[in-house]
Write a protein that holds these residues in place. Structure first.
Motif, PDB file in Angstrom:
ATOM      1  N   LEU A 223       0.856  -1.182   0.000  1.00  0.00           N
ATOM      2  CA  LEU A 223       0.000   0.000   0.000  1.00  0.00           C
ATOM      3  C   LEU A 223       0.895   1.235   0.000  1.00  0.00           C
ATOM      4  O   LEU A 223       1.678   1.439   0.919  1.00  0.00           O
ATOM      5  CB  LEU A 223      -0.899  -0.015   1.236  1.00  0.00           C
ATOM      6  CG  LEU A 223      -2.105   0.928   1.245  1.00  0.00           C
ATOM      7  CD1 LEU A 223      -3.072   0.601   0.120  1.00  0.00           C
ATOM      8  CD2 LEU A 223      -2.826   0.850   2.591  1.00  0.00           C
ATOM      9  N   LEU A 224       0.785   2.041  -1.058  1.00  0.00           N
ATOM     10  CA  LEU A 224       1.626   3.230  -1.207  1.00  0.00           C
ATOM     11  C   LEU A 224       0.877   4.478  -0.769  1.00  0.00           C
ATOM     12  O   LEU A 224      -0.220   4.764  -1.252  1.00  0.00           O
ATOM     13  CB  LEU A 224       2.061   3.375  -2.673  1.00  0.00           C
ATOM     14  CG  LEU A 224       2.720   4.707  -3.073  1.00  0.00           C
ATOM     15  CD1 LEU A 224       3.996   4.953  -2.280  1.00  0.00           C
ATOM     16  CD2 LEU A 224       3.016   4.723  -4.574  1.00  0.00           C
TER      17      LEU A 224
ATOM     18  N   ARG B 283       3.532   5.932 -13.774  1.00  0.00           N
ATOM     19  CA  ARG B 283       3.834   6.096 -12.352  1.00  0.00           C
ATOM     20  C   ARG B 283       4.720   4.952 -11.861  1.00  0.00           C
ATOM     21  O   ARG B 283       4.581   3.808 -12.295  1.00  0.00           O
ATOM     22  CB  ARG B 283       2.549   6.125 -11.526  1.00  0.00           C
ATOM     23  CG  ARG B 283       1.589   7.227 -11.915  1.00  0.00           C
ATOM     24  CD  ARG B 283       0.419   7.313 -10.982  1.00  0.00           C
ATOM     25  NE  ARG B 283      -0.312   6.052 -10.856  1.00  0.00           N
ATOM     26  CZ  ARG B 283      -1.357   5.876 -10.049  1.00  0.00           C
ATOM     27  NH1 ARG B 283      -1.780   6.876  -9.292  1.00  0.00           N
ATOM     28  NH2 ARG B 283      -1.958   4.719  -9.989  1.00  0.00           N
ATOM     29  N   TYR B 284       5.594   5.259 -10.923  1.00  0.00           N
ATOM     30  CA  TYR B 284       6.495   4.209 -10.430  1.00  0.00           C
ATOM     31  C   TYR B 284       5.747   3.095  -9.720  1.00  0.00           C
ATOM     32  O   TYR B 284       6.184   1.943  -9.717  1.00  0.00           O
ATOM     33  CB  TYR B 284       7.601   4.796  -9.561  1.00  0.00           C
ATOM     34  CG  TYR B 284       7.212   5.268  -8.180  1.00  0.00           C
ATOM     35  CD1 TYR B 284       7.298   4.408  -7.080  1.00  0.00           C
ATOM     36  CD2 TYR B 284       6.790   6.573  -7.955  1.00  0.00           C
ATOM     37  CE1 TYR B 284       6.972   4.850  -5.801  1.00  0.00           C
ATOM     38  CE2 TYR B 284       6.471   7.020  -6.685  1.00  0.00           C
ATOM     39  CZ  TYR B 284       6.560   6.163  -5.616  1.00  0.00           C
ATOM     40  OH  TYR B 284       6.235   6.592  -4.346  1.00  0.00           O
ATOM     41  N   SER B 285       4.591   3.409  -9.133  1.00  0.00           N
ATOM     42  CA  SER B 285       3.807   2.365  -8.469  1.00  0.00           C
ATOM     43  C   SER B 285       3.294   1.335  -9.476  1.00  0.00           C
ATOM     44  O   SER B 285       3.317   0.123  -9.214  1.00  0.00           O
ATOM     45  CB  SER B 285       2.630   2.980  -7.715  1.00  0.00           C
ATOM     46  OG  SER B 285       1.806   3.730  -8.592  1.00  0.00           O
ATOM     47  N   ASP B 286       2.862   1.816 -10.631  1.00  0.00           N
ATOM     48  CA  ASP B 286       2.331   0.909 -11.656  1.00  0.00           C
ATOM     49  C   ASP B 286       3.456   0.135 -12.342  1.00  0.00           C
ATOM     50  O   ASP B 286       3.274  -1.021 -12.739  1.00  0.00           O
ATOM     51  CB  ASP B 286       1.515   1.704 -12.664  1.00  0.00           C
ATOM     52  CG  ASP B 286       0.265   2.297 -12.030  1.00  0.00           C
ATOM     53  OD1 ASP B 286      -0.826   1.729 -12.205  1.00  0.00           O
ATOM     54  OD2 ASP B 286       0.386   3.310 -11.324  1.00  0.00           O
ATOM     55  N   GLN B 287       4.613   0.780 -12.456  1.00  0.00           N
ATOM     56  CA  GLN B 287       5.762   0.062 -13.020  1.00  0.00           C
ATOM     57  C   GLN B 287       6.296  -0.978 -12.035  1.00  0.00           C
ATOM     58  O   GLN B 287       6.762  -2.044 -12.439  1.00  0.00           O
ATOM     59  CB  GLN B 287       6.857   1.058 -13.396  1.00  0.00           C
ATOM     60  CG  GLN B 287       6.441   1.987 -14.529  1.00  0.00           C
ATOM     61  CD  GLN B 287       7.530   2.946 -14.908  1.00  0.00           C
ATOM     62  OE1 GLN B 287       8.599   2.532 -15.352  1.00  0.00           O
ATOM     63  NE2 GLN B 287       7.277   4.233 -14.743  1.00  0.00           N
ATOM     64  N   LEU B 288       6.216  -0.674 -10.755  1.00  0.00           N
ATOM     65  CA  LEU B 288       6.587  -1.654  -9.736  1.00  0.00           C
ATOM     66  C   LEU B 288       5.648  -2.855  -9.813  1.00  0.00           C
ATOM     67  O   LEU B 288       6.086  -4.004  -9.711  1.00  0.00           O
ATOM     68  CB  LEU B 288       6.522  -1.024  -8.343  1.00  0.00           C
ATOM     69  CG  LEU B 288       6.829  -1.943  -7.155  1.00  0.00           C
ATOM     70  CD1 LEU B 288       8.268  -2.461  -7.219  1.00  0.00           C
ATOM     71  CD2 LEU B 288       6.603  -1.207  -5.830  1.00  0.00           C
TER      72      LEU B 288
ATOM     73  N   LEU C  74      -1.106  -1.215  -4.422  1.00  0.00           N
ATOM     74  CA  LEU C  74      -2.249  -0.304  -4.408  1.00  0.00           C
ATOM     75  C   LEU C  74      -1.747   1.090  -4.022  1.00  0.00           C
ATOM     76  O   LEU C  74      -1.064   1.259  -3.026  1.00  0.00           O
ATOM     77  CB  LEU C  74      -3.314  -0.770  -3.406  1.00  0.00           C
ATOM     78  CG  LEU C  74      -3.902  -2.160  -3.634  1.00  0.00           C
ATOM     79  CD1 LEU C  74      -4.933  -2.479  -2.556  1.00  0.00           C
ATOM     80  CD2 LEU C  74      -4.534  -2.261  -5.014  1.00  0.00           C
ATOM     81  N   ASN C  75      -2.111   2.079  -4.822  1.00  0.00           N
ATOM     82  CA  ASN C  75      -1.638   3.451  -4.630  1.00  0.00           C
ATOM     83  C   ASN C  75      -2.778   4.325  -4.112  1.00  0.00           C
ATOM     84  O   ASN C  75      -3.760   4.551  -4.816  1.00  0.00           O
ATOM     85  CB  ASN C  75      -1.119   3.993  -5.972  1.00  0.00           C
ATOM     86  CG  ASN C  75      -0.427   5.341  -5.841  1.00  0.00           C
ATOM     87  OD1 ASN C  75      -0.609   6.062  -4.858  1.00  0.00           O
ATOM     88  ND2 ASN C  75       0.354   5.687  -6.846  1.00  0.00           N
ATOM     89  N   ILE C  76      -2.661   4.806  -2.865  1.00  0.00           N
ATOM     90  CA  ILE C  76      -3.697   5.686  -2.304  1.00  0.00           C
ATOM     91  C   ILE C  76      -3.129   7.085  -2.045  1.00  0.00           C
ATOM     92  O   ILE C  76      -3.596   7.807  -1.172  1.00  0.00           O
ATOM     93  CB  ILE C  76      -4.299   5.105  -1.003  1.00  0.00           C
ATOM     94  CG1 ILE C  76      -3.212   4.894   0.066  1.00  0.00           C
ATOM     95  CG2 ILE C  76      -5.041   3.808  -1.285  1.00  0.00           C
ATOM     96  CD1 ILE C  76      -3.780   4.579   1.454  1.00  0.00           C
TER      97      ILE C  76
END
Length: 269
Positions: A12-13, A29-34, A45-47
């Motif tokens: 959870l970001l 986004r780095y979260s989606d690339q991760l 999941l990016n909140i």
């Protein structure tokens, strides 16, 4: 509500507009690339939300604890330092009474000639004050993660001016060693070789200054080279605050490498 399978490891970001992805597509986004780099049992999941500092992150994390994260990834917000500096300025009687000095170009040139550039020292002091003021909130952030048994990982980004604004959460990581998986900084100097994988991006390889910086120089009646020297990380930013897609690739690669080596949840169940 999002059902979590027994074998799923959930990251959870929480962060501000940097992690929210201002100026980027969702996939950049780095979260989606991760997520794209992760094994199938790991879910990211990016909140994150624009302008969300530590106080906001604590509130968001408590609100989303029903998602039962196994790892809370925290991107420290420079807004915490900005707010700390703002409070200090408002409380300073000396600052208010001598504000005219700050507006004097002659005084600025003289002070620079006498004392040099005190920027780094000022930022260090601001970060120390930020650590003191936000300690109850950083403690609360780790307490929220502890409720679900989640580990915490801190991932900091620098400013375009090469200053680091997230050290108050790095300090908190040291204070909560039993919960904190680590505190890492974006590898701008490429010590880990992460930039070698993104050199095909024109934004990184181009020699000319990015449009946002050269246009700013024109508006301020400054030579672009001067402004470029003030903001040495400009090749990895879309503006003075937000990392570009190259920096997001760099962050995703660095996080992937760290988690592969240091987080048991990355391994297949």
């Amino acid at each position: 509500p999002k059902t979590k399978a027994p074998t799923t490891q959930r990251i959870l970001l929480v962060g501000d507009s940097i992690s929210y992805g201002k100026g980027l597509t969702v996939k950049q986004r780095y979260s989606d690339q991760l997520q794209a780099n992760a094994p199938s049992h790991v879910e990211v999941l990016n909140i994150s939300y624009p302008a969300c500092g530590t106080v906001c992150m604590v509130a968001y994390l408590n609100e989303f604890l029903h998602l039962k994260p196994d790892l809370v990834l925290v991107q420290p917000s420079g807004n915490d330092v900005d707010h700390t500096m703002g409070r200090a300025a408002k409380q300073s009687a000396v600052g208010n009474s001598t504000r005219w000095l700050l507006e004097s170009r002659s005084i600025q040139i003289l002070s620079y000639w006498l004392y040099g550039d005190a920027k780094s020292g000022q930022i260090d002091e601001a970060v120390k004050e930020t650590s003191k003021f936000y300690k109850p909130h950083t403690d609360a952030l780790f307490a929220a993660a502890k409720k679900t048994g989640a580990k915490v990982l801190i991932m900091s980004f620098p400013g375009t001016n090469a200053a680091w604004y997230g050290d108050h959460l790095h300090t908190a990581c040291s204070d909560h060693g039993e919960l904190c998986l680590g505190a890492i900084k974006l590898d701008i100097d490429n010590k880990g070789g992460f930039l070698d994988t993104v050199k095909h991006f024109r934004e990184f390889t181009q020699k000319e200054l990015p449009a946002w910086l050269s246009e700013s120089a024109e508006l301020l009646d400054l030579r672009p080279k001067v402004l470029g020297e003030l903001f040495p990380n400009h090749h990895l930013f879309m503006d003075i605050v937000h990392p570009n897609r190259v920096a997001n690739v760099l962050a995703a690669n660095q996080l992937t490498d760290f988690l592969q080596k240091n987080w048991d949840g990355w391994k297949a169940p």
